[in-house]
Structure formats: structure tokens, C-alpha cells
Scaffold this motif. Structure first.
Motif, mmCIF file in Angstrom:
data_model
loop_
_atom_site.group_PDB
_atom_site.id
_atom_site.type_symbol
_atom_site.label_atom_id
_atom_site.label_comp_id
_atom_site.label_asym_id
_atom_site.label_seq_id
_atom_site.Cartn_x
_atom_site.Cartn_y
_atom_site.Cartn_z
ATOM 1 N N SER A 15 0.828 -1.214 0.000
ATOM 2 C CA SER A 15 0.000 0.000 0.000
ATOM 3 C C SER A 15 0.860 1.262 0.000
ATOM 4 C CB SER A 15 -0.935 -0.010 1.204
ATOM 5 O OG SER A 15 -1.816 -1.113 1.146
ATOM 6 N N GLU A 16 1.961 1.263 0.729
ATOM 7 C CA GLU A 16 2.828 2.444 0.735
ATOM 8 C C GLU A 16 3.517 2.628 -0.613
ATOM 9 O OE1 GLU A 16 5.453 2.870 4.025
ATOM 10 O OE2 GLU A 16 3.862 2.668 5.513
ATOM 11 N N ALA A 17 3.854 1.536 -1.284
ATOM 12 C CA ALA A 17 4.423 1.655 -2.632
ATOM 13 C C ALA A 17 3.433 2.343 -3.565
ATOM 14 C CB ALA A 17 4.804 0.278 -3.170
ATOM 15 N N TYR A 18 2.159 2.019 -3.401
ATOM 16 C CA TYR A 18 1.093 2.643 -4.198
ATOM 17 C C TYR A 18 1.055 4.153 -3.956
ATOM 18 C CZ TYR A 18 -3.822 3.835 -5.319
ATOM 19 O OH TYR A 18 -4.977 4.412 -5.791
ATOM 20 N N PHE A 19 1.054 4.562 -2.683
ATOM 21 C CA PHE A 19 0.954 5.985 -2.368
ATOM 22 C C PHE A 19 2.243 6.734 -2.709
ATOM 23 C CE2 PHE A 19 -2.666 4.542 0.183
ATOM 24 C CZ PHE A 19 -3.613 5.474 -0.215
ATOM 25 N N ALA A 20 3.386 6.065 -2.562
ATOM 26 C CA ALA A 20 4.643 6.702 -2.971
ATOM 27 C C ALA A 20 4.614 7.004 -4.464
ATOM 28 C CB ALA A 20 5.828 5.803 -2.617
ATOM 29 N N ARG A 21 4.153 6.045 -5.250
ATOM 30 C CA ARG A 21 4.045 6.286 -6.693
ATOM 31 C C ARG A 21 3.048 7.402 -6.977
ATOM 32 N NH1 ARG A 21 2.084 1.622 -10.897
ATOM 33 N NH2 ARG A 21 0.044 2.194 -10.039
ATOM 34 N N LEU A 22 1.967 7.453 -6.205
ATOM 35 C CA LEU A 22 0.937 8.470 -6.420
ATOM 36 C C LEU A 22 1.494 9.882 -6.254
ATOM 37 C CD1 LEU A 22 -2.234 8.740 -6.844
ATOM 38 C CD2 LEU A 22 -2.359 8.957 -4.348
ATOM 39 N N VAL A 23 2.398 10.061 -5.294
ATOM 40 C CA VAL A 23 2.948 11.403 -5.042
ATOM 41 C C VAL A 23 4.334 11.570 -5.675
ATOM 42 C CG1 VAL A 23 1.613 11.671 -2.930
ATOM 43 C CG2 VAL A 23 3.950 10.791 -2.784
ATOM 44 N N GLY A 24 4.799 10.574 -6.415
ATOM 45 C CA GLY A 24 6.026 10.708 -7.185
ATOM 46 C C GLY A 24 7.312 10.507 -6.414
ATOM 47 N N LEU A 25 7.284 9.622 -5.381
ATOM 48 C CA LEU A 25 8.483 9.379 -4.577
ATOM 49 C C LEU A 25 8.947 7.939 -4.709
ATOM 50 C CD1 LEU A 25 7.559 11.213 -1.243
ATOM 51 C CD2 LEU A 25 8.896 12.100 -3.176
ATOM 52 N N PRO A 26 10.258 7.694 -4.665
ATOM 53 C CA PRO A 26 10.758 6.308 -4.634
ATOM 54 C C PRO A 26 10.439 5.661 -3.301
ATOM 55 C CG PRO A 26 12.570 7.860 -4.428
ATOM 56 C CD PRO A 26 11.345 8.685 -4.694
ATOM 57 N N PHE A 27 10.363 4.336 -3.305
ATOM 58 C CA PHE A 27 9.958 3.602 -2.096
ATOM 59 C C PHE A 27 10.808 2.352 -1.930
ATOM 60 C CE2 PHE A 27 7.390 0.224 -0.105
ATOM 61 C CZ PHE A 27 7.161 0.814 1.126
ATOM 62 N N VAL A 28 11.241 2.097 -0.691
ATOM 63 C CA VAL A 28 12.004 0.900 -0.356
ATOM 64 C C VAL A 28 11.305 0.194 0.800
ATOM 65 C CG1 VAL A 28 14.206 -0.055 0.408
ATOM 66 C CG2 VAL A 28 14.172 1.999 -1.034
ATOM 67 N N ALA A 29 11.003 -1.097 0.612
ATOM 68 C CA ALA A 29 10.403 -1.915 1.661
ATOM 69 C C ALA A 29 11.462 -2.813 2.268
ATOM 70 C CB ALA A 29 9.277 -2.764 1.080
ATOM 71 N N VAL A 30 11.641 -2.728 3.582
ATOM 72 C CA VAL A 30 12.553 -3.609 4.300
ATOM 73 C C VAL A 30 11.715 -4.717 4.918
ATOM 74 C CG1 VAL A 30 14.252 -3.785 6.148
ATOM 75 C CG2 VAL A 30 14.133 -1.706 4.757
ATOM 76 N N MET A 31 11.937 -5.966 4.464
ATOM 77 C CA MET A 31 11.048 -7.060 4.810
ATOM 78 C C MET A 31 11.823 -8.336 5.099
ATOM 79 S SD MET A 31 8.126 -6.718 1.884
ATOM 80 C CE MET A 31 9.281 -7.349 0.668
ATOM 81 N N PRO A 32 11.212 -9.242 5.890
ATOM 82 C CA PRO A 32 11.815 -10.567 6.038
ATOM 83 C C PRO A 32 11.854 -11.293 4.698
ATOM 84 C CG PRO A 32 10.111 -10.189 7.693
ATOM 85 C CD PRO A 32 9.998 -9.068 6.713
#
Length: 361
Positions: A92-109
């Protein structure tokens, strides 16, 4: 602190507009009636959060976190957004980051389901893996510092980013949708906790509106929330990851507000997954593992109510769709590999269907 530049303020205004416009285009989520065997008098409802644009309950949280960060001035046109997540929040945060034009990195297991990883990448995000669930916090901070980015930190800010008094939050939505049902004020709302933000929002709303509704939080195996709540401490840890993605944590997260909870229940992973499949059969569509956790706990509550001769309604959450778990919870080979035996709980649910009484497992 220096004054915001005109350009920065204009960028924030436009980003907020985009997020709000997206919410305005989205309808509210459905409230399904789940047919139950056995005596009448008690109704079970599923709030279907899988119909959000990014397919899960975490869409609400991600929207709130972005608005909170934007309105605090924490994001700008050059920010890289970083989050620690077990998957759905990152989608969901990747979606909103794209919506406002920002790169996104998810740190996950590294154990995060492949289906969620594909969704994050489809929305333009990048996945950064750690071996153990407890490593995500420090690694997310390190990644954010390395790229001069912003760590969203859902586990700290979830409980404060959402307006718990209303403003079309999930609790207000549930009560509006129940208003014409035969039991419009539920006896219980049952949820599980990942950050604790949803239980905090619903519990505070119940107190604020002075509803008699009680709140039960279901906790999967290996999670720290239940014992932390019982011991009344935020310091409790297990050091073990939850096998039910999206809920349960190895520590009591800062957003978990124990004071709004009336009861908690431990749900075995096999019960969660067997009930996930049971719900999928009843709805004619696949649901995720945390929905199974919620419904198993709800069925325990309903058995208590029936034993006490009570009528009323119980509301819980359909957190996300089952397609995200095709290679895990719906794969019998994966279950065998992880030592999860559904048979006792599947048999109990079959007996429940046949007799209307859910046996103790």
C-alpha cells in the motif's frame, strides 16, 4: 527550524491533494453477513478490506501515514520513503509513494510471500530483505539514513496517524453500515494486531462514543502482544516471527494500546489457516490467513455468547484476499514443510457445520 520554502509548501499541498483525491475516488468497503450453522440470534459480519485499491486493510494505514508525514512536513520532493513491513503495508505504501512521485524501499523478512513482493515491485517499490523479522526496524533506519530518506515507521505512528474520533475511519464505517441491521450495536468487534493501530482506533472510538461494544484482539502463535497485555508491559518480547503474515510481532509495538482492549485470545496457526479455508468456501472466494485468525476468534466469542443465552452481532475483518498466499497457506506442501497440521481444526469446523456446535480442539 528554517521556514518551509514556497516550493516545499506547494509540493506538500499537491501531494495531499493527490492522496485525498484518491480517497474520494474510493468507495467504502463492504460489510458481508457470514451464514452460521446452529441456533439463530447471533449475526457475524466481515468488513471486507480486500476491496481497497491495494487489496488489504493496510491501505487505510498507508493513506493515514502518508497524510501524517506530509502534514508534518517530513516528506519533500526529493524524499525516498522507507518502511519496515511484513508485506501488505509495503504494498500500500508503494502505491501511495508512486501516487505522489516518490521512490519507495520496503525492508522485509526474506520469508515474505512472493505474491506480495511482486505487488510491491509492480507499484514501483524496491524490496530490501533481512533474514529475521526482528531485524527490520534497525535496517529500515539504516537504509533511510543511507539514502537521506524518511522512515515511515508504521509500528510507532499507526495509532496516532488515524483520527480515532471519526472522519470515516474503520470504526465509524462499521457502525454506519450496521445501523439498519437487527443488532445495530455489535456485542463484540474482533480484530488482530500487526502494528496495533486498528485495535487502537476501534477501541478509542468505542470509548469516545460510549458504546457498550467490547473489543477482542486475536493474536497468533509467537506474537508478543497477548502476553504483554496480560503482564501489562510493553517490554515483552518473543524473539520469534509470526507465521501469519501481517499480524503478530516479536515485540509489543509502540502503537499497541492495551488499555482499549477488553479481551485477547491466542489463535494457533493451524486454526487460522483451517478457518481461512473454511471462510473461503463459505464466501466462494479466497481470503488470507489473518482473516482466518479473526474468524476463528469470532467463533469462540459466538460460542461464549450462545452458552450465556445472549443475542447480538459480532464484527470482524476480512483483511486481504487469498491470492497473496497461493504459494504458502493454500499450498499443502508448504504447510507440511512448516509442520502445520490443519486436520484437527478442519474436523472441528466440519462438525460445526454439521451440528451447529464448535467443539474444543
Amino acid at each position: 527550524m528554517p521556514l518551509l520554502s514556497h516550493e516545499h509548501r506547494a509540493w506538500i499541498d499537491e501531494a495531499v491533494r493527490r492522496v485525498e483525491a484518491d480517497a474520494n475516488r474510493s468507495a467504502d468497503t463492504h460489510l458481508h453477513v457470514v451464514p452460521l450453522p446452529g441456533p439463530g440470534g447471533i449475526d457475524l459480519y466481515l468488513k471486507d478490506e480486500s476491496v481497497h485499491p491495494t487489496g488489504s486493510l493496510k491501505h487505510r494505514l498507508a493513506r493515514s501515514l502518508f497524510l501524517y508525514s506530509l502534514c508534518n512536513g517530513w516528506l519533500n520532493a526529493g524524499s525516498t520513503v522507507v518502511e519496515a513491513s511484513s508485506g501488505s503495508t509495503a504494498v500500500s505504501e508503494a502505491y501511495f509513494a508512486r501516487l505522489v512521485g516518490l521512490p519507495f524501499v520496503a525492508v522485509m523478512p526474506r520469508s515474505t510471500s512472493p505474491e506480495k513482493i511482486k505487488l510491491i515491485e509492480w507499484y514501483g517499490g524496491r524490496c530490501h530483505f533481512v533474514e529475521e523479522a526482528g531485524e527490520v526496524y534497525d535496517e529500515a533506519r539504516r537504509v533511510a539514513a543511507e539514502c537521506d530518506g524518511h522512515y515511515m515507521d508504521q509500528f510507532t505512528y499507526a495509532e496516532r496517524a488515524t483520527d480515532w474520533r471519526g472522519n470515516n475511519n474503520i470504526a465509524e464505517s462499521i457502525f454506519q453500515q450496521l445501523s439498519r441491521e437487527r443488532h445495530p450495536v455489535p456485542a463484540w468487534v474482533v480484530v488482530s494486531a500487526g502494528t496495533g493501530g486498528t485495535s487502537a482506533t476501534i477501541g478509542r472510538y468505542l470509548h469516545y462514543k460510549r458504546h457498550p461494544t467490547r473489543l477482542l484482539v486475536a493474536d497468533p502463535e509467537n506474537s508478543a502482544f497477548l502476553d504483554g497485555w496480560r503482564l501489562d508491559t510493553s517490554e515483552h518480547t518473543t524473539g520469534l516471527p509470526s507465521r501469519i503474515e501481517g499480524i503478530g510481532r516479536p515485540r509489543v509495538e509502540p502503537s499497541f494500546v492495551g488499555g482499549v482492549i477488553d479481551d485477547m485470545l491466542r489463535v494457533p496457526d493451524a486454526a487460522s489457516i483451517a478457518t481461512m479455508r473454511w471462510v473461503s468456501d463459505r464466501l466462494g472466494r479466497a481470503v488470507g490467513g489473518s482473516t482466518g485468525t479473526n474468524v476463528w476468534a469470532s467463533l469462540q466469542v459466538i460460542e461464549r455468547m450462545r452458552a450465556a443465552g445472549e443475542a447480538g452481532s459480532v464484527v470482524t475483518l476480512l483483511c486481504d484476499a487469498g491470492e497473496r498466499y497461493a504459494s504458502t497457506y493454500y499450498d499443502d506442501a508448504w504447510l507440511a514443510e512448516h509442520g502445520i497440521d490443519l486436520a484437527p481444526y478442519a474436523a472441528a469446523l466440519a462438525e460445526y457445520d454439521a451440528t451447529g456446535v464448535l467443539p474444543t480442539v
